[in-house]
Scaffold this active site. Structure first.
Site, PDB file in Angstrom:
ATOM      1  N   ARG A 235       0.858  -1.186   0.000  1.00  0.00           N
ATOM      2  CA  ARG A 235       0.000   0.000   0.000  1.00  0.00           C
ATOM      3  C   ARG A 235       0.890   1.230   0.000  1.00  0.00           C
ATOM      4  O   ARG A 235       1.885   1.288   0.732  1.00  0.00           O
ATOM      5  CB  ARG A 235      -0.918   0.039   1.232  1.00  0.00           C
ATOM      6  CG  ARG A 235      -1.719   1.347   1.307  1.00  0.00           C
ATOM      7  CD  ARG A 235      -2.858   1.331   2.296  1.00  0.00           C
ATOM      8  NE  ARG A 235      -3.504   2.632   2.400  1.00  0.00           N
ATOM      9  CZ  ARG A 235      -4.385   3.119   1.514  1.00  0.00           C
ATOM     10  NH1 ARG A 235      -4.729   2.410   0.457  1.00  0.00           N
ATOM     11  NH2 ARG A 235      -4.905   4.311   1.666  1.00  0.00           N
ATOM     12  N   HIS A 237       0.467   4.991   1.008  1.00  0.00           N
ATOM     13  CA  HIS A 237      -0.527   5.703   1.816  1.00  0.00           C
ATOM     14  C   HIS A 237      -0.079   7.141   2.011  1.00  0.00           C
ATOM     15  O   HIS A 237       1.086   7.399   2.315  1.00  0.00           O
ATOM     16  CB  HIS A 237      -0.633   5.009   3.179  1.00  0.00           C
ATOM     17  CG  HIS A 237      -1.719   5.541   4.067  1.00  0.00           C
ATOM     18  ND1 HIS A 237      -2.982   4.975   4.099  1.00  0.00           N
ATOM     19  CD2 HIS A 237      -1.738   6.562   4.953  1.00  0.00           C
ATOM     20  CE1 HIS A 237      -3.733   5.647   4.978  1.00  0.00           C
ATOM     21  NE2 HIS A 237      -3.002   6.618   5.508  1.00  0.00           N
ATOM     22  N   ASP A 238      -1.009   8.064   1.831  1.00  0.00           N
ATOM     23  CA  ASP A 238      -0.683   9.472   2.062  1.00  0.00           C
ATOM     24  C   ASP A 238      -1.221   9.906   3.422  1.00  0.00           C
ATOM     25  O   ASP A 238      -2.362   9.592   3.777  1.00  0.00           O
ATOM     26  CB  ASP A 238      -1.263  10.340   0.940  1.00  0.00           C
ATOM     27  CG  ASP A 238      -0.585  10.041  -0.395  1.00  0.00           C
ATOM     28  OD1 ASP A 238       0.635   9.810  -0.385  1.00  0.00           O
ATOM     29  OD2 ASP A 238      -1.284  10.017  -1.424  1.00  0.00           O
ATOM     30  N   GLU A 239      -0.398  10.605   4.133  1.00  0.00           N
ATOM     31  CA  GLU A 239      -0.684  10.993   5.513  1.00  0.00           C
ATOM     32  C   GLU A 239      -2.059  11.636   5.684  1.00  0.00           C
ATOM     33  O   GLU A 239      -2.460  12.491   4.901  1.00  0.00           O
ATOM     34  CB  GLU A 239       0.375  12.006   5.964  1.00  0.00           C
ATOM     35  CG  GLU A 239       0.133  12.583   7.332  1.00  0.00           C
ATOM     36  CD  GLU A 239       1.251  13.545   7.743  1.00  0.00           C
ATOM     37  OE1 GLU A 239       1.777  14.260   6.874  1.00  0.00           O
ATOM     38  OE2 GLU A 239       1.590  13.571   8.930  1.00  0.00           O
ATOM     39  N   CYS A 251     -13.201   9.924   7.085  1.00  0.00           N
ATOM     40  CA  CYS A 251     -12.572   9.316   5.917  1.00  0.00           C
ATOM     41  C   CYS A 251     -12.128   7.893   6.250  1.00  0.00           C
ATOM     42  O   CYS A 251     -12.245   7.441   7.379  1.00  0.00           O
ATOM     43  CB  CYS A 251     -11.386  10.166   5.450  1.00  0.00           C
ATOM     44  SG  CYS A 251     -10.181  10.441   6.743  1.00  0.00           S
ATOM     45  N   GLU A 282      -0.031  15.541   3.943  1.00  0.00           N
ATOM     46  CA  GLU A 282      -1.250  15.746   4.714  1.00  0.00           C
ATOM     47  C   GLU A 282      -2.381  16.374   3.895  1.00  0.00           C
ATOM     48  O   GLU A 282      -2.169  17.364   3.200  1.00  0.00           O
ATOM     49  CB  GLU A 282      -0.935  16.636   5.927  1.00  0.00           C
ATOM     50  CG  GLU A 282      -2.123  17.003   6.786  1.00  0.00           C
ATOM     51  CD  GLU A 282      -2.853  15.786   7.340  1.00  0.00           C
ATOM     52  OE1 GLU A 282      -2.204  14.936   7.952  1.00  0.00           O
ATOM     53  OE2 GLU A 282      -4.084  15.683   7.145  1.00  0.00           O
ATOM     54  N   ASP A 322      -6.744  18.063  -5.601  1.00  0.00           N
ATOM     55  CA  ASP A 322      -5.724  17.186  -5.026  1.00  0.00           C
ATOM     56  C   ASP A 322      -4.357  17.728  -5.431  1.00  0.00           C
ATOM     57  O   ASP A 322      -4.161  18.104  -6.578  1.00  0.00           O
ATOM     58  CB  ASP A 322      -5.927  15.773  -5.628  1.00  0.00           C
ATOM     59  CG  ASP A 322      -5.278  14.678  -4.804  1.00  0.00           C
ATOM     60  OD1 ASP A 322      -4.129  14.871  -4.393  1.00  0.00           O
ATOM     61  OD2 ASP A 322      -5.931  13.638  -4.593  1.00  0.00           O
ATOM     62  N   ARG A 324      -1.442  15.885  -4.385  1.00  0.00           N
ATOM     63  CA  ARG A 324      -0.495  14.861  -3.945  1.00  0.00           C
ATOM     64  C   ARG A 324       0.492  14.460  -5.026  1.00  0.00           C
ATOM     65  O   ARG A 324       1.574  14.006  -4.747  1.00  0.00           O
ATOM     66  CB  ARG A 324      -1.253  13.618  -3.465  1.00  0.00           C
ATOM     67  CG  ARG A 324      -1.792  13.811  -2.083  1.00  0.00           C
ATOM     68  CD  ARG A 324      -2.559  12.605  -1.654  1.00  0.00           C
ATOM     69  NE  ARG A 324      -3.785  12.451  -2.430  1.00  0.00           N
ATOM     70  CZ  ARG A 324      -4.629  11.440  -2.260  1.00  0.00           C
ATOM     71  NH1 ARG A 324      -4.359  10.490  -1.400  1.00  0.00           N
ATOM     72  NH2 ARG A 324      -5.742  11.377  -2.957  1.00  0.00           N
ATOM     73  N   SER A 346      -5.170  -0.676  -2.564  1.00  0.00           N
ATOM     74  CA  SER A 346      -5.547   0.706  -2.853  1.00  0.00           C
ATOM     75  C   SER A 346      -6.637   0.693  -3.906  1.00  0.00           C
ATOM     76  O   SER A 346      -6.660  -0.176  -4.777  1.00  0.00           O
ATOM     77  CB  SER A 346      -4.346   1.488  -3.394  1.00  0.00           C
ATOM     78  OG  SER A 346      -4.759   2.754  -3.876  1.00  0.00           O
ATOM     79  N   LYS A 351      -2.924   6.471  -8.014  1.00  0.00           N
ATOM     80  CA  LYS A 351      -1.772   5.679  -7.554  1.00  0.00           C
ATOM     81  C   LYS A 351      -1.516   4.515  -8.515  1.00  0.00           C
ATOM     82  O   LYS A 351      -0.370   4.258  -8.900  1.00  0.00           O
ATOM     83  CB  LYS A 351      -2.021   5.151  -6.135  1.00  0.00           C
ATOM     84  CG  LYS A 351      -2.008   6.247  -5.076  1.00  0.00           C
ATOM     85  CD  LYS A 351      -2.367   5.686  -3.706  1.00  0.00           C
ATOM     86  CE  LYS A 351      -2.435   6.791  -2.657  1.00  0.00           C
ATOM     87  NZ  LYS A 351      -3.021   6.311  -1.390  1.00  0.00           N
TER      88      LYS A 351
HETATM   89 ZN   LIG Z   1      -8.274  10.812   5.796  1.00  0.00          ZN
END
Ligand SMILES: [Zn+2]
Length: 411
Positions: A235, A237-239, A251, A282, A322, A324, A346, A351
């Site tokens: 995975r 994963h974004d903070e 979420c 974040e 977004d 990211r 995911s 991604k």
């Molecule tokens: Zn979240």
């Protein structure tokens, strides 16, 4: 107190700065990344430690830290050797971290002995992680301790790596389809002119940006990550501090993260290996202030918190949905030599597209089980599925997306 004149960084370079040839075949030919603030050997823009470089400055300003402090790196070497892999020596495959960053004390021992202050930008260590969701999975019999990956106590044994960002500006520009000149100029202007060398020193191609890095947790043997015949569960994963740490139910971030860890443990116990790459981005890299403003806007809007307005509300506040930018994310996978992810935990199409676009094979995509989605997070997950996130189930239709499913602000 500092005395003497202020020395601008913008024109003359360090006279004895080692050259950097990004993507060169060996560490010696690539050359060390020197981001320490002593002038002579610097060959990058910016300073080490990402955003924490500012705290270092505070420590120096407060008289708590000597600006000349040299790190004593005795016994700090990685617990596991990662690489080198062929991906390390293609200048376009890895552009946002230094693949040699964990092994500088070996790779550049001579230069360190000669007095150049070269610091690791990656550290690799061992840990045990204990998560209530994993303890619960043990109690319910979904996971079984094996004394190797998972202990009776519920602790999972991991190898973990902390990775600081090291950007090769020509490569980063290419990922985003802009010119290096434009990227340099915008980075300069949008940080309030923080790094003049971005526009005055085209000879410096490496930038240590003042942003957060990544932490990678590995379940099983790290060397297996590069072996496509060993089943890899992963995975990226974004903070999301609110959910990941504090359990906010708006979420699916923490439930998805802990589900991925359960899948990684399961996979490693089957003879595979698991990886969770956690990026400090974040609130879709918009930051928590923006994120909380969006929460209020979602919950106060006429008609209540609905999936059909989910992205619009973010865009109204932030200007984009977004930030990211998954374009740089696959670099960390290349660092481990990953060529195939058998099970990608995911649903994000961004991604998935970034990983497969980087030439890494993806087998199965694992979505979050319905029973792990908090009630208030239904808005988010419906909106994402309607926007193209992977789901093996039904995609909600327009009528469904208009139904208010989120709680109001007062609960
Ligand atoms: Zn979240």
């Amino acid at each position: 107190m500092r005395t003497g004149h202020v020395r601008l960084t913008s024109h003359s370079g360090g006279t004895d700065a080692p050259a950097v040839h990004w993507g060169a075949p060996t560490a010696a030919e690539r050359g060390p990344i020197v981001g320490t603030t002593a002038r002579t050997h610097r060959n990058v823009i910016g300073a080490h430690s990402g955003a924490y470089g500012v705290y270092r400055a505070l420590a120096v300003a407060a008289g708590k830290l000597s600006a000349d402090h040299r790190a004593d790196l005795t016994d700090t070497a990685p617990t596991d050797r990662i690489g080198p892999f062929p991906q390390w020596t293609d200048p376009t495959t890895i552009v946002s971290l230094d693949p040699w960053g964990a092994m500088v004390t070996d790779a550049f021992a001579d230069q360190i002995a000669a007095g150049i202050d070269i610091r690791p930008t990656i550290a690799v260590t061992k840990a045990q992680v204990i998560l209530p969701e994993i303890v619960d999975a043990l109690a319910k019999g979904r996971l079984v301790p094996d004394g190797r990956i998972l202990l009776d106590t519920g602790a999972a044994q991991v190898t973990k790596a902390a990775v600081e960002p090291v950007w090769h500006l020509p490569g980063v520009a290419a990922r985003f389809g802009c010119s290096e000149n434009d990227l340099r100029r915008v980075l300069f202007e949008e940080t309030g002119g923080m790094y003049p060398e971005l526009v005055t020193r085209p000879d410096l191609e490496v930038f240590l940006p003042p942003i957060g890095g990544q932490t990678v947790y590995i379940f099983g043997a790290p060397e297996d990550l590069a072996d496509p015949t060993v089943e890899l569960t992963a995975r990226v994963h974004d903070e999301c501090n609110g959910s990941d740490v504090f359990g906010s139910d708006i979420c699916t971030c923490r439930p998805y993260l802990t589900h991925a860890i359960e899948e990684c443990i399961n996979g490693a116990q089957r003879g595979g290996v698991g990886l969770v790459a956690y990026s400090r981005k974040e609130g879709r890299a918009l930051g928590e202030v923006t994120k909380f403003l969006v929460y209020n806007a979602r919950k106060r809007q006429a008609g209540g918190d609905t999936a059909d307005q989910y992205f619009t509300r973010t865009e109204c506040v932030a200007g984009v949905q977004d930030m990211r930018f998954q374009e740089l994310m696959p670099d960390v996978l290349h660092w481990f030599g990953v060529t195939k992810i058998h099970r990608l935990v995911s649903m994000s199409n961004m991604k998935y597209d970034a990983i497969t676009g980087a030439g890494i094979d993806v087998g199965e995509r694992v979505s979050i089980p319905d029973e792990l989605i908090p009630a208030d997070a239904r808005v988010e997950i419906d909106a994402k599925m309607a926007a193209g996130y992977y789901t093996p189930g039904e995609v909600p239709d327009a009528e469904e997306l208009k139904r208010p499913k989120g709680r109001g602000l007062q609960g």
